[in-house]
Design a protein around this motif. Structure first.
Motif, PDB file in Angstrom:
ATOM      1  N   ASP A  52       0.817  -1.204   0.000  1.00 48.95           N
ATOM      2  CA  ASP A  52       0.000   0.000   0.000  1.00 48.95           C
ATOM      3  C   ASP A  52       0.856   1.262   0.000  1.00 48.95           C
ATOM      4  O   ASP A  52       0.339   2.363   0.058  1.00 48.95           O
ATOM      5  CB  ASP A  52      -0.991  -0.004   1.161  1.00 48.95           C
ATOM      6  N   GLY A  53       2.161   1.128  -0.123  1.00 50.67           N
ATOM      7  CA  GLY A  53       3.052   2.275  -0.186  1.00 50.67           C
ATOM      8  C   GLY A  53       3.143   2.905  -1.559  1.00 50.67           C
ATOM      9  O   GLY A  53       3.804   3.917  -1.752  1.00 50.67           O
ATOM     10  N   TYR A  54       2.477   2.302  -2.550  1.00 51.17           N
ATOM     11  CA  TYR A  54       2.467   2.837  -3.908  1.00 51.17           C
ATOM     12  C   TYR A  54       1.125   3.472  -4.214  1.00 51.17           C
ATOM     13  O   TYR A  54       0.104   3.122  -3.623  1.00 51.17           O
ATOM     14  CB  TYR A  54       2.729   1.723  -4.932  1.00 51.17           C
ATOM     15  N   THR A  55       1.128   4.353  -5.208  1.00 48.63           N
ATOM     16  CA  THR A  55      -0.100   5.026  -5.616  1.00 48.63           C
ATOM     17  C   THR A  55      -1.018   4.108  -6.408  1.00 48.63           C
ATOM     18  O   THR A  55      -2.198   4.408  -6.551  1.00 48.63           O
ATOM     19  CB  THR A  55       0.221   6.279  -6.453  1.00 48.63           C
ATOM     20  N   SER A  56      -0.512   3.022  -6.932  1.00 49.47           N
ATOM     21  CA  SER A  56      -1.314   2.062  -7.695  1.00 49.47           C
ATOM     22  C   SER A  56      -1.223   0.691  -7.045  1.00 49.47           C
ATOM     23  O   SER A  56      -0.129   0.214  -6.748  1.00 49.47           O
ATOM     24  CB  SER A  56      -0.803   1.946  -9.135  1.00 49.47           C
ATOM     25  N   ALA A  57      -2.363   0.053  -6.836  1.00 48.47           N
ATOM     26  CA  ALA A  57      -2.370  -1.294  -6.251  1.00 48.47           C
ATOM     27  C   ALA A  57      -2.064  -2.356  -7.306  1.00 48.47           C
ATOM     28  O   ALA A  57      -1.470  -3.383  -7.002  1.00 48.47           O
ATOM     29  CB  ALA A  57      -3.712  -1.588  -5.598  1.00 48.47           C
ATOM     30  N   THR A  58      -2.502  -2.096  -8.541  1.00 45.88           N
ATOM     31  CA  THR A  58      -2.204  -3.007  -9.647  1.00 45.88           C
ATOM     32  C   THR A  58      -1.779  -2.194 -10.854  1.00 45.88           C
ATOM     33  O   THR A  58      -2.206  -1.046 -11.031  1.00 45.88           O
ATOM     34  CB  THR A  58      -3.412  -3.896 -10.031  1.00 45.88           C
ATOM     35  N   VAL A  59      -0.937  -2.800 -11.661  1.00 45.54           N
ATOM     36  CA  VAL A  59      -0.414  -2.165 -12.870  1.00 45.54           C
ATOM     37  C   VAL A  59      -0.326  -3.221 -13.963  1.00 45.54           C
ATOM     38  O   VAL A  59      -0.490  -4.413 -13.704  1.00 45.54           O
ATOM     39  CB  VAL A  59       0.991  -1.558 -12.622  1.00 45.54           C
ATOM     40  N   THR A  60      -0.053  -2.768 -15.156  1.00 47.49           N
ATOM     41  CA  THR A  60       0.368  -3.667 -16.226  1.00 47.49           C
ATOM     42  C   THR A  60       1.873  -3.543 -16.310  1.00 47.49           C
ATOM     43  O   THR A  60       2.405  -2.426 -16.343  1.00 47.49           O
ATOM     44  CB  THR A  60      -0.264  -3.293 -17.573  1.00 47.49           C
ATOM     45  N   ILE A  61       2.563  -4.679 -16.295  1.00 40.66           N
ATOM     46  CA  ILE A  61       4.013  -4.642 -16.491  1.00 40.66           C
ATOM     47  C   ILE A  61       4.319  -5.139 -17.896  1.00 40.66           C
ATOM     48  O   ILE A  61       3.617  -6.001 -18.439  1.00 40.66           O
ATOM     49  CB  ILE A  61       4.798  -5.452 -15.433  1.00 40.66           C
ATOM     50  N   ALA A  62       5.361  -4.572 -18.467  1.00 41.02           N
ATOM     51  CA  ALA A  62       5.842  -4.977 -19.779  1.00 41.02           C
ATOM     52  C   ALA A  62       7.290  -5.421 -19.627  1.00 41.02           C
ATOM     53  O   ALA A  62       8.089  -4.753 -18.970  1.00 41.02           O
ATOM     54  CB  ALA A  62       5.735  -3.829 -20.775  1.00 41.02           C
ATOM     55  N   ILE A  63       7.581  -6.563 -20.214  1.00 42.42           N
ATOM     56  CA  ILE A  63       8.941  -7.115 -20.188  1.00 42.42           C
ATOM     57  C   ILE A  63       9.404  -7.232 -21.637  1.00 42.42           C
ATOM     58  O   ILE A  63       8.747  -7.908 -22.446  1.00 42.42           O
ATOM     59  CB  ILE A  63       8.963  -8.495 -19.509  1.00 42.42           C
ATOM     60  N   ARG A  64      10.492  -6.540 -21.950  1.00 46.05           N
ATOM     61  CA  ARG A  64      11.048  -6.627 -23.307  1.00 46.05           C
ATOM     62  C   ARG A  64      11.909  -7.874 -23.409  1.00 46.05           C
ATOM     63  O   ARG A  64      12.815  -8.088 -22.597  1.00 46.05           O
ATOM     64  CB  ARG A  64      11.878  -5.386 -23.631  1.00 46.05           C
ATOM     65  N   LEU A  65      11.615  -8.704 -24.408  1.00 46.80           N
ATOM     66  CA  LEU A  65      12.430  -9.897 -24.628  1.00 46.80           C
ATOM     67  C   LEU A  65      13.618  -9.497 -25.492  1.00 46.80           C
ATOM     68  O   LEU A  65      13.453  -9.039 -26.627  1.00 46.80           O
ATOM     69  CB  LEU A  65      11.619 -11.003 -25.305  1.00 46.80           C
ATOM     70  N   GLU A  66      14.784  -9.650 -24.944  1.00 45.41           N
ATOM     71  CA  GLU A  66      16.007  -9.299 -25.658  1.00 45.41           C
ATOM     72  C   GLU A  66      16.242 -10.277 -26.807  1.00 45.41           C
ATOM     73  O   GLU A  66      15.846 -11.446 -26.737  1.00 45.41           O
ATOM     74  CB  GLU A  66      17.200  -9.322 -24.694  1.00 45.41           C
TER      75      GLU A  66
END
Length: 136
Positions: free
Chosen positions: A44-58
């Motif tokens: 709860d220390g962040y402004t967003s409880a859920t996000v979308t994460i993106a992972i770039r595949l090298e």
């Protein structure tokens, strides 16, 4: 939600993502990306409880190391303290993602041929925890 599957992942990555319990997709926008939706920031220390994460595949993944994470919407600490190395932005299909510049080190190296998306997602969870002092 229509989930794109624009390229195939190694079977171990698919099994991990399916078991992780969050909607995910693969897409190409300049690079190959894995997007994981409804990703819990766990704190709860962040402004967003859920996000979308993106992972770039090298290029060369899964033998090539994964690096960093990209987050939408941008994450900030509720206490107003800055999050280091998160100033850069990356557009993916017109959506702006905040880049968290985090890397594997000699003390905590990426093991080519062994590590994959599971290792990276668990590392991302740890990076998010480490940023909030009471969770370290």
């Amino acid at each position: 939600m229509d989930l794109r599957r624009e390229f195939d992942l190694p079977p171990d990555d698919v099994a991990f993502l399916d078991g992780y319990g969050r909607p995910w997709e693969t897409t190409v926008d300049g690079s190959q990306w894995v997007l994981i939706h409804n990703f819990s920031t766990q704190l709860d220390g962040y402004t967003s409880a859920t996000v979308t994460i993106a992972i770039r595949l090298e290029t060369g993944y899964p033998l090539a190391a994964l690096d960093m994470v990209y987050v939408h919407p941008q994450m900030a600490r509720r206490d107003g303290q800055p999050i280091q190395a998160t100033e850069a932005m990356q557009a993916i299909h017109g959506t702006s993602y905040q880049r968290w510049s985090r890397h594997y080190t000699a003390a905590n190296p990426w093991v080519a041929g062994v590590d994959g998306l599971e290792r990276h997602v668990l590392s991302i969870e740890e990076w998010f925890r480490r940023e909030i002092p009471q969770c370290v």
